[in-house]
Every structure is written in structure tokens, then in C-alpha cells.
Write an enzyme that holds these catalytic residues in place. Structure first.
Site, short mmCIF file in Angstrom:
data_model
loop_
_atom_site.label_atom_id
_atom_site.label_comp_id
_atom_site.label_asym_id
_atom_site.label_seq_id
_atom_site.Cartn_x
_atom_site.Cartn_y
_atom_site.Cartn_z
N GLY A 12 0.94 57.73 43.98
CA GLY A 12 1.60 58.94 44.44
C GLY A 12 2.41 59.58 43.33
N ASP A 13 3.00 60.72 43.63
CA ASP A 13 3.84 61.47 42.67
C ASP A 13 3.04 61.89 41.44
OD1 ASP A 13 6.17 60.86 44.30
OD2 ASP A 13 6.08 58.85 43.43
N HIS A 41 6.60 66.79 47.77
CA HIS A 41 6.18 67.40 46.51
C HIS A 41 6.87 68.75 46.37
CE1 HIS A 41 2.94 68.35 49.49
NE2 HIS A 41 3.22 69.57 49.10
N THR A 42 6.94 69.20 45.15
CA THR A 42 7.64 70.44 44.84
C THR A 42 6.66 71.48 44.31
OG1 THR A 42 9.65 69.21 44.30
CG2 THR A 42 9.51 71.48 43.51
N GLN A 223 0.74 61.05 49.04
CA GLN A 223 0.87 59.74 48.40
C GLN A 223 -0.27 59.52 47.40
OE1 GLN A 223 1.17 58.26 52.48
NE2 GLN A 223 2.98 57.13 51.83
N GLY A 301 14.95 60.71 46.45
CA GLY A 301 15.78 60.78 45.26
C GLY A 301 15.77 59.49 44.46
N ASP A 332 2.33 66.85 28.84
CA ASP A 332 3.42 67.30 27.96
C ASP A 332 4.56 66.29 27.87
OD1 ASP A 332 3.45 68.41 30.76
OD2 ASP A 332 5.54 68.81 30.24
#
EC number: 6.3.4.4
Length: 429
Positions: A12-13, A41-42, A223, A301, A332
Site C-alpha cells: 500500500g501507499d 490517499h491524497t 491498500q 499519521g 524523484d
């Protein structure tokens, strides 16, 4: 016409939010097919950040968005997340957001049980978000879940609540926790019923109609495949299937409608919570990756554990999910490193292996075998053309492709959706 499944190939992430947002502009319908509000998610659009954990990403783009039957829905969180998006100026109506009538609900008793278990009172600590996801799925499999449609049938709801509480109150007595009153739970559900029922629909029919009309459907996974209940690092997994095949059962569509499976992978590896992590770097490299990559969970968080790219694990998930192309993200973050390592195999009890075993004990004993590549000093951040990438960065990508048995279809060079290099368009297949 092409329908695309997006699936994370790590823990995930991986940056699915940005990629799904990028693809949703090409899609007509976006559907969430598993998980709950435990994985966030953002999306960054025109400099504005939208944080989602339950609602499909297509909403921000005004696309028809569906929460499928494979998702467990916390009605209180649904209302709160909806309000937050609306407060940010996103227009959301029942015309563009639908929830499967047979999606199970997460109740307060599920959150209670999750927290009690995770506190260590019941043994093994998994590292859950304590949001009730696992217990809600348990009730679904146990055929006692309260589903969205039950909120509309008030004459039978109390009987279903009492059946559910026969199970949960027995558990609570055993754990020394106060029992739950059926009327209190009924009242809790009635507080949100009128806010969630306008969005209820028979969503498999909506999807079938869209498919027959030739619309592009994007299946949004949450996920990562390494958290899959069957193929992940069990028992340090989630309570649902997160592999690409779940897109079908979690939405009500057959496998024949899937035309492309896009896997998402970071250019390095992260994990939240407990469990094996062969390439984890508990050192300056791990700190560098975490700081540069802003590796903190959107939902909790929590600081993410960081390590080198594990080609063994990604190749394994590519095979299990039938991935046809990879979206490689956060390249990057590696800018400026003198050297970069890739895990190309494992050593287990003195022998070399090229996969991660299912055994919990073996997973804890594997040692990574690395190959070291030269890093690059030039920036890849915000690069928009393949030919402008540093030579060593291209070599790194090509070697990853060779190791994981599939090509990179998209390359992300920053959190901004515009900073995406398209190599193969999944919707063109």
C-alpha cells in the site's frame, strides 16, 4: 473501450491516489471494490489537497463513482468525508455517487472489538488502524452483517441487530466489556440512515449498463496486494482480498470485462504496521527515504517503515494479479543518492530462492540479496519527457522492468498529476 483495474503491488501507499486521479479523467465510471476507510490517499489538484479514504477518487473529477459491495462502509465516516469534500467545493449528489445496497456496514461495536484486540489483550498484534475493518468483514463472512439495504427495512432491522448482538455480546462478556443494548444500536443506525440511503443502488446493474454502453470503467483498489488476505504476508495482512481479481467479486462484474491491470509500485518500498519487511533500512537510508518521501500515513499519521525496492515481491504480485504494466512512482525521492540497491532474490536457511514463501517463519528468516546500481545527481522531479531523465535513472527503470517481468506504463515524477510520463495508455488497449 477498455476497463482498467488499478492495484498496488507492494504494502500500500504506492501512490495509487494520484494515478487513479490521472486515469479518472479518461474514465466514465470509477468504482471502489474492496477495503474500507483504513487506507487513505491524497489527490493534489491545482495545488489543493483532497484526502480520501472511503470515497472513490473519481468524485473530485465529477465522474460517476461507485462504492462496491466488496467495501465495508462506516456510515458515520461516509457522512463526515462527504461533508469535508463538499466544504472544499466538490459538488457531490446521488447522481454521481452510488453505494452498493449489499455493502456491509462498519458499526461502533466493530471499532470497539478492533481496538480491544489490537491493544494486546488478545495476543498477536497485527498493526491495524483500529477502525473496525476486520471485525466488519468477519460478520460479513459469518452471515450476520448489517448491510446498507437493511437501513431501509426498519421492520426487520431490529431482528437482524439482535442476531448480530448474540454473537458480539458473547464476545464482549468473555473480554469483560459491557454488553450493547439492541435499541441503542438501532438508534445509532437511524441517526445516519437518511443520510446514506439516498446514495444506495443496485450497483452491479449500473456497472453492467455502463459496460454495455461502451463506457470506460476504472476499478480503484485500496491498500496493496502484499496485504491480501490470501497472498499477502499473513497474518500481517488486511481482512479483504486486495489482489486484482477482487475487482470482479467486489463490484459484481465478471472477469471478461477487465481489459488491463495496472500495478502501482514505488521506486523503493514502504510498509506501515507490523510484519516482515526483507529490505527495510533501519538506518540513515531509511530516514532519508522517509523524510524525502514524506512517508506518513494519510489515515493514521503513522510513520512508514522504508527500504530498498524489492523486485522479488513486486514480481510475485505482478504474477498473482496478472499485471500488464506498472506505474512507477516517487522516482524523484531517489535523486541525489550515490548508489541504489535493488533486492533481486532471497537467501533462506543457506539456499537462494526467488519468491517469498507463505510461511510466517520463513518470511521472518529470508535475507535479501542485493544488486547495487549507480545513482544519479540530476533531478528527475517534475520531468515530463522520458528523454529528459538522467541516464542512470533510465537504467534503474529498465532493470526493474527486467526483474519484475513487465514494463513501466506510467512514470510519476512528483505528487502533481501533471508530472506524469505516459509510456503506454491503459485505456488504449
Amino acid at each position: 473501450m477498455a476497463n482498467v483495474v488499478v492495484v498496488g503491488t507492494q504494502w500500500g501507499d504506492e501512490g495509487k491516489g494520484k494515478i487513479v486521479d490521472w486515469l479518472s479523467e479518461r474514465a466514465d465510471i470509477v468504482v471502489r471494490y474492496q477495503g474500507g476507510h483504513n487506507a487513505g490517499h491524497t489527490l493534489v489538484i491545482d495545488g489543493v489537497s483532497y484526502k480520501l479514504s472511503l470515497l472513490p477518487s473519481g468524485l473530485v473529477r465529477g465522474k460517476l463513482s461507485i462504492i462496491g459491495n466488496g467495501v465495508v462502509v462506516d456510515p458515520h465516516h461516509f457522512v463526515a468525508e462527504l461533508k469535508k469534500l463538499c466544504d472544499q467545493g466538490v459538488k457531490i449528489t446521488p447522481e454521481i455517487l452510488r453505494i452498493a445496497e449489499n455493502a456491509p456496514l462498519i458499526l461502533s461495536l466493530h471499532r470497539d472489538l478492533d481496538a480491544i484486540r489490537e491493544s494486546g489483550l488478545s495476543g498477536l498484534k497485527i498493526g491495524t488502524t483500529k477502525r473496525g475493518i476486520g471485525p466488519a468483514y468477519e460478520d460479513k463472512v459469518g452471515r450476520r452483517a448489517i448491510r446498507v439495504m437493511d437501513l431501509a427495512e426498519k421492520d426487520t432491522l431490529m431482528a437482524k441487530i439482535e442476531r448480530l448482538l448474540r454473537h458480539h455480546n458473547a464476545l464482549r462478556r468473555g473480554m469483560g466489556v459491557a454488553e450493547i443494548d439492541s435499541q441503542a444500536l438501532y438508534d445509532e443506525l437511524m441517526q445516519v440512515a437518511d443520510k446514506i440511503l439516498p446514495f444506495m443502488d443496485c450497483t452491479w446493474r449500473l456497472l453492467d449498463e455502463g459496460y454495455r454502453e461502451g463506457k470506460h470503467i476504472l476499478f480503484e483498489g485500496a491498500q496493496g496486494a502484499l496485504l491480501d488476505n490470501d497472498f499477502g504476508t499473513y497474518p500481517y495482512v488486511t481482512s479483504s482480498n486486495t489482489v486484482a481479481g477482487q475487482a470482479c467479486t467486489g463490484s459484481g462484474m465478471g472477469p471478461g470485462v477487465i481489459h488491463y491491470v495496472l500495478g502501482i509500485a514505488k521506486a523503493y518500498t514502504t510498509r506501515v504496521g507490523e510484519g516482515p519487511f526483507p529490505t527495510e533500512q533501519i538506518n540513515d537510508i531509511g530516514e532519508f527515504l522517509g523524510t524525502r518521501g514524506h512517508e506518513f500515513g494519510v489515515v493514521t499519521g503513522r510513520k512508514r517503515r522504508c527500504g530498498w525496492f524489492d523486485a522479488v515481491l513486486v514480481r510475485q504480485m505482478v504474477a498473482i494479479c496478472g499485471v500488464q504494466g506498472i506505474a512507477l512512482t516517487k522516482l524523484d525521492v531517489l535523486d541525489g543518492l550515490d548508489e541504489i540497491k535493488i533486492c533481486i532474490g532471497y537467501e533462506l536457511d543457506g539456499r537462494k530462492i526467488d519468491y517469498l514463501p507463505s510461511s510466517m517463519g520463513a518470511q521472518a528468516r529470508v535475507k535479501p540479496i542485493y544488486e547495487t546500481l549507480e545513482g544519479w545527481k540530476a533531478k528527475t522531479a517534475h520531468t515530463l519527457r522520458w528523454e529528459d531523465l538522467p541516464v542512470q535513472a533510465v537504467k534503474y527503470i529498465r532493470y526493474i522492468e527486467e526483474l519484475i517481468n513487465t514494463k513501466v506504463a506510467l512514470l510519476s515524477t512528483s505528487p502533481e498529476r501533471e508530472d506524469t510520463i505516459l509510456i503506454t495508455d491503459p485505456f488504449a488497449n
